[in-house]
Design an enzyme around this catalytic site. Sequence first.
Site, PDB file in Angstrom:
ATOM      1  N   ASP A  53       0.317  -3.402  12.288  1.00 44.42           N
ATOM      2  CA  ASP A  53      -0.328  -4.072  10.960  1.00 44.42           C
ATOM      3  C   ASP A  53       0.313  -5.351  10.811  1.00 44.42           C
ATOM      4  O   ASP A  53       0.853  -5.613   9.707  1.00 44.42           O
ATOM      5  CB  ASP A  53       0.036  -3.050   9.892  1.00 44.42           C
ATOM      6  CG  ASP A  53      -0.408  -3.396   8.617  1.00 44.42           C
ATOM      7  OD1 ASP A  53      -1.571  -3.985   8.697  1.00 44.42           O
ATOM      8  OD2 ASP A  53      -0.119  -3.023   7.356  1.00 44.42           O
ATOM      9  N   GLY A  62       0.700  -1.267   0.020  1.00 48.61           N
ATOM     10  CA  GLY A  62      -0.073   0.056  -0.139  1.00 48.61           C
ATOM     11  C   GLY A  62       0.840   1.247  -0.036  1.00 48.61           C
ATOM     12  O   GLY A  62       0.421   2.393  -0.315  1.00 48.61           O
TER      13      GLY A  62
END
Length: 513
Positions: A139, A22
């Site tokens: 994450d 991302g």
Amino acid sequence: MSDPGGLLVGRYRLAERVGRGGMGTVWRAEDVLLGRDVAVKKLIVPPHLDDDEVRILHERMRREARSAARITHPNVIVVHDVVDDEGLPCLVMEYVPSITLGDAIKERGPLGPGEAARIGCAVAAALRAAHDAGVLHRDVKPANVLLGHDGRVILTDFGIALAAGTPSLTTTGKWVGSMDYVAPERLTSKAGDPGPASDLWALGATLYQAVEGRPPFRRATPFATAHAIAFDELEPPRGAGELSRVIEGLLAKEPGARMDAPQVERLLAQAAGEQTAPTGPPPLAVDAASRTASNTHTVPKTPMAAEPGRGRRVALRSLAAVAVAAAVAGGPLLINGYGGSDEPKDPASGGSTAGPHSSPAPSPSPVPAGYRLRKEDMGLSVPVPDGWRRTTTNNGEVAYVDPSGLVGLRLTAERFAGSDALRHWREVEEAQTRRDNPRYERVRMSATKFRGSPAGYWEFTFKGRTRDFRAVELAFAGSDGTQYVIYLSAPTAQWTTYRPVFDNAVNGIRFQE
């Protein structure tokens, strides 16, 4: 510069693109100065972002470098450099030929419990090191776990990590992280204040996906997934086997009810050892271990084989006294209180996690299958794997060596003195241990408890002549004041296989009447 053959800052030549996430594209590149492969992560800036959002992206990448640089651990990616390319930051990291856990699940299907335990144990160790350094990953997911072709497991992508003392980069109404792995407390009123337990939830979701092939609460939409995470009961995993207990312990809705990283690491190491230990002894190697053990001038308190440095005798002899001093000084209790029960332990109490009134369990664990209780003149008996050979040193230390000659368990009993043992231990670590053991790195040095009494824990890694090693030791006192040290070392690549030997030995110690 984003083409193969391009040279960043006159040093890093791009070779091939190996990944895209991302926040950036990852390239394999050559460090032309040092002649080694590296990974270069180049920031991606979507054209629709405003200036503030671009600034946040830049800061996240720089923060990724700073966060990873605070952690020294074999299961955490190493960041070498941060450079600018056409006004955009680029991270230069160690290059690990690998596949992500996410891709491995997609290509090969769910993993067996043993392999999932090995991977999860490594990620738990990485998280424990990160949390000890004051860094939250935020994450953890299969896409951020690298499975090296050499067997290494590496936690990567600290792009949205939060380090202690730094402000969050999340703006109101913006979400960071992957919804499938977000802990319930981050979806409620506590969303702005994540803690280590949130990373451990994500590890639980990752392990669930590893054995089931899908995240535990995935629904048709992100909103439905978030609702399920916050309110729905967990569907028990069907392919987890003995890992079910760990997964369910990590996916408890309340942060305070979850297992902590040391508990998870210990249980997963045991599961991995049971699944991956060799079924028969390997061929007997050159008798390096016993040669080393018999030489009182060169005996290393590191691996059993003669591969590593020249000694930590002073450090080891002062370790038990340090344990008491550290506990009296109020040192943190960062590991399990070894109590003899196979239930997860509360590090502060030495008891199980069953409730706030749990008490230490003084009884030793039963001798595991494949082990034999070995009685020593030093006043205790300890479970040792079948087939491990016993040796002694001139200073009374006992060593048990595995058939390969590379793995061993040591026992020492002495009476100690010293008014400031903790300071002495730390001084010796730098002045002697680091000097005598190439690439020594501390994993953890802390006070803990053994069956309710003060104890000391030391875990570290170092470089032998031909391979990397990892070692762990526990120092504790007997009722008569005798100070004991129990120590295990093994090649890093086989750590998850042999770490259970240490846990089984410690949990099964019996003091002689």
